[in-house]
Design an enzyme around this catalytic site. Structure first.
Site, PDB file in Angstrom:
ATOM      1  N   HIS A 307       0.992  -1.152   0.100  1.00 14.34           N
ATOM      2  CA  HIS A 307       0.190  -0.236  -0.766  1.00 14.34           C
ATOM      3  C   HIS A 307       0.817   1.124  -0.491  1.00 14.34           C
ATOM      4  O   HIS A 307       2.102   1.510   0.693  1.00 14.34           O
ATOM      5  CB  HIS A 307      -0.991  -0.399   1.181  1.00 14.34           C
ATOM      6  CG  HIS A 307      -1.759   0.839   1.557  1.00 14.34           C
ATOM      7  ND1 HIS A 307      -1.827   2.558   1.374  1.00 14.34           N
ATOM      8  CD2 HIS A 307      -3.540   0.946   0.706  1.00 14.34           C
ATOM      9  CE1 HIS A 307      -2.826   2.961   1.097  1.00 14.34           C
ATOM     10  NE2 HIS A 307      -3.894   2.449   1.147  1.00 14.34           N
ATOM     11  N   ASP A 364      -7.787  -4.524  -1.072  1.00 13.14           N
ATOM     12  CA  ASP A 364      -8.170  -5.093  -2.089  1.00 13.14           C
ATOM     13  C   ASP A 364      -8.287  -6.434  -2.544  1.00 13.14           C
ATOM     14  O   ASP A 364      -8.885  -7.325  -3.044  1.00 13.14           O
ATOM     15  CB  ASP A 364      -6.969  -4.095  -3.103  1.00 13.14           C
ATOM     16  CG  ASP A 364      -7.658  -2.805  -3.010  1.00 13.14           C
ATOM     17  OD1 ASP A 364      -8.652  -2.365  -3.379  1.00 13.14           O
ATOM     18  OD2 ASP A 364      -7.090  -2.235  -2.892  1.00 13.14           O
TER      19      ASP A 364
END
Length: 429
Positions: A307, A364
Site C-alpha cells: 500500500h 483489495d
C-alpha cells in the site's frame, strides 16, 4: 519545543519555516510562503511528502497500521456501527443519537428515486459500458435537477444534497448494473434499509420474488464502512481540487468517481480477482506465481499486496480477513479462489522478499472475494468502492468549504522544456 526550522539557501539569509503539529503529533513544515520569501518551490512527484490541507476527518498511521474516523478506531466502527451511522459521523462530525439516525435514514429513503428523465440517459450507453462510466455521468447530471447545485458552491444546502447523493447513487449504480445485463430497472423501496434496498434493486426481477439475505446485507455494510474514507488519497484529493474551484458537490463527487476508476486506485480489487482466476486456471500453483512475482524480468505482479501509505498490515484487511471465512461459511460458499488467496497470503508473509518490502495484504485482497460471494460481477467491484467512499468525499468537500484557508488548487511545476526559440514559417521548416 522548537516552533520553526531554519532553511539555508545559496546567497540568501536563513529562512525560518514554521513547524505545524497535528493532534496526533504529526509534524509538517509550513512552506506556504516559501516562494514569496525565497523564490524557491518544492518538487514532490505524486505529493508523497506534501500535505495539501489540515483535516479532522480521518487519522491514518501507515507505520503502525492505525485508521480512525473522527477519532473512532475502524475496528470498533466495523464491529458496532452500520454504514449509515458511519456516513453521518463522517459528514456531521459525531455519531448520531437515535433521533438523528432515524431522521437521516428517512432522508436516504425519501430521496432514493431519480428523476424519470434520467432513466433515458441509460439509452445512450452501450450495454458493454463499464458501470463506472454511467455512475460518474449520472452523478454529475444530478446538478441539472437541483437549483441550489448551480452557480457558486455552498455548504448551506449540504444537509439535503448529501442525503440526495448517498440515496441516489445506489439507485444509479443498481440501474447501471441492470442496464449492463439487459434487465428492467427495479425501483427503490422506502421500507428497506440502505444496503438491503441496494441489493433488492440489484438482484430482484419482476418475474419472481426475491428474498434479501441478511448475511449479504451485513457483508455489504461491513465493506462500505471500511471504504468510507481514507484520508487524502487520489480520489479524495481530486474531489478537493475540483471543489476548490467552487464546483458543486455533485460535480466534485463525480470527479472522485472517475479518479477512483483507475486500476491503481479503486480498480485494484477487480485486478486481485483476475489474478486469483489466473492462478486457478493455471493449476493453482501458488509457489510458482510467487516466484514469478519475485522475478524482475517477469511482468506478473501480486495484486492486493502493499500500500502507498501502510508499511504495516492494512487494518481494514485484518478486519476483512477475520470476517471472510465466517461470511463465506454462512453463505455456504465453497470458493476455490478463497483457498488460493489464503495460500498466497501465507506464502507471501513467510517470504523475506515480501516482508522486507512491507508487502502485506491490503483491503483489495479479500474484498473482491466477498463481493463475488454476494453475487456481484467483477465490473461492479469498483462501483461498490465508490458507494462506500461517497460519505468521505462529501465530508472532505464540506470541510474544505468551511475552511477559511482554502484557496483554489494550483500546483507549481519545474519547467524542463526548450528555452525561448525563434518562430520559423512553415515553408522554411
Amino acid at each position: 519545543m522548537t516552533n520553526s526550522a531554519t532553511l539555508h539557501l545559496p546567497g540568501q539569509e536563513p529562512l525560518e519555516i514554521p513547524i505545524i503539529r497535528g493532534s496526533e503529533n504529526e509534524r509538517a513544515l509550513d512552506i506556504s510562503l516559501l516562494r514569496a520569501k525565497s523564490g524557491y518551490i518544492t518538487l514532490d512527484p505524486g505529493f508523497v511528502n506534501t500535505g495539501a490541507c489540515s483535516s479532522s476527518i480521518t487519522y491514518l498511521d501507515g507505520e503502525k497500521g492505525i485508521l480512525r474516523y473522527r477519532g473512532y478506531p475502524i475496528e470498533e466502527l466495523a464491529q458496532k456501527s452500520t454504514f449509515v451511522e458511519v456516513a453521518y459521523l463522517l459528514i456531521h462530525g459525531n455519531l448520531p443519537d437515535q433521533y438523528q439516525l432515524t431522521e437521516f435514514s428517512k432522508k436516504l429513503s425519501n430521496h432514493s428515486m431519480i428523476h424519470e428523465d434520467m432513466k433515458h440517459f441509460y439509452d445512450g450507453f452501450s450495454s458493454t459500458a463499464h458501470p463506472m462510466v454511467s455512475l460518474s455521468t449520472m452523478v454529475a447530471s444530478l446538478s441539472a435537477y437541483y437549483s441550489e447545485a448551480t452557480g457558486r458552491a455552498s455548504v448551506k444546502d449540504l444537509h439535503i444534497n448529501s442525503a440526495r447523493i448517498m440515496a441516489k447513487v445506489r439507485t444509479i449504480a443498481a440501474f447501471s448494473y441492470k442496464k449492463s445485463i439487459g434487465q428492467p430497472f427495479v425501483y427503490p423501496l422506502d421500507s428497506l434499509p440502505y444496503c438491503a434496498n441496494f441489493l433488492n434493486m440489484m438482484f430482484s426481477v419482476p418475474a419472481q420474488p426475491y428474498e434479501i439475505d441478511e448475511d449479504h446485507v451485513k457483508a455489504m455494510d461491513l465493506l462500505l464502512i471500511l471504504h468510507a474514507d481514507h484520508e487524502q488519497n487520489c480520489s479524495t484529493s481530486t474531489v478537493r481540487v475540483v471543489g476548490s474551484s467552487q464546483a458543486n458537490v455533485y460535480a466534485s463527487v463525480a470527479s472522485g468517481i472517475l479518479a477512483l476508476w483507475g486500476p491503481l486506485h479503486g480498480g485494484a480489487n477487480q485486478q486481485v480477482l483476475d489474478m486469483l482466476l489466473q492462478i486457478y486456471e493455471n493449476g493453482g500453483d501458488v509457489d510458482g506465481f510467487v516466484m514469478r512475482a519475485k522475478n524482475p524480468n517477469d511482468s506478473f505482479r501480486l495484486m492486493g499486496f502493499g500500500h502507498r501509505v501502510y508499511k504495516n498490515y492494512d487494518p481494514r484487511a485484518k478486519i476483512i480477513k477475520e470476517h471472510c471465512d465466517r461470511i463465506l461459511s454462512k453463505l455456504g460458499v465453497q470458493d476455490p479462489l478463497l483457498e488460493i488467496a489464503k495460500k498466497l497470503e501465507e506464502r507471501a508473509l513467510l517470504d523475506s522478499y515480501f516482508v522486507e518490502r512491507n508487502l502485506y495484504p491490503n483491503i483489495d485482497f479479500y474484498s473482491g472475494i466477498i463481493y463475488r460471494a454476494i453475487g456481484l460481477p467483477s465490473n461492479m467491484f469498483t462501483v461498490m468502492f465508490a458507494l462506500g467512499r461517497i460519505p468521505g468525499w462529501i465530508a472532505q468537500w464540506k470541510e474544505m468549504h468551511e475552511d477559511s484557508q482554502t484557496r483554489i488548487a494550483r500546483p507549481r511545476q519545474i519547467y524542463i522544456g526548450e528555452n525561448a526559440r525563434t518562430y520559423i514559417p512553415i515553408n522554411q521548416r
